[in-house]
Design an enzyme around this catalytic site. Structure first.
Site: not given
Ligand code: FES
Length: 142
Positions: A33, A102
């Site tokens: 992400c 995460c």
């Molecule tokens: Fe990237 Fe949670 S979406 S750490």
């Protein structure tokens, strides 16, 4: 989707910031992400006396970073190296399964800061054990 503890830590994160004279600094990025966590620790006589973080990331990343700093403080570096992403998630009352990844940021950045401390002190640096090994989804909150 998040527990009250997650929301509370997201809204009032503990120990945000930098430690200018930190004994160890670790930064981890989540390639999936692009989120980033940086952790600063102070260590005295092998005990983590202070921990701060800066996280550029989602609510789960910020909440896990926040509670991770609280869990790390007062622990020896050996104890803190045993904090896994699952412990962090459990301390928050669980994370939605989709957000478990995460919690890797906080645990891995803490471990990276400890290894940095050990390297700076010329201490043996234990092999990196990714906290994202196997985890069970039996503790996720509602
Ligand atoms: Fe990237 Fe949670 S979406 S750490």
């Amino acid at each position: 989707m998040y527990t009250d503890i997650v929301m509370e830590h997201f809204q009032n994160p503990r120990n945000v910031g930098e430690i200018p004279d930190a004994d160890g600094v670790g930064q981890i990025g989540n390639p999936a992400c692009g989120d980033i966590t940086k952790v600063f620790i102070k260590v005295e006589d092998g005990v983590i006396t202070d921990a701060k973080f800066k996280t550029f990331g989602c609510a789960a990343a910020i909440a896990t970073s926040s509670i991770m700093t609280e869990m790390a403080k007062g622990k020896t570096v050996e104890e803190a190296l045993r904090i896994t992403h699952r412990h962090v998630a459990e301390a928050l009352g669980g994370l939605p399964p989709k957000k478990m990844h995460c919690s890797n940021l906080a645990a891995d950045a803490l471990h990276a800061a400890i290894r940095d401390y050990q390297r700076r002190r010329g201490l043996p640096v234990p092999e990196e054990r990714p906290s994202s090994g196997h985890h069970h989804e039996d503790h996720h909150g509602e």
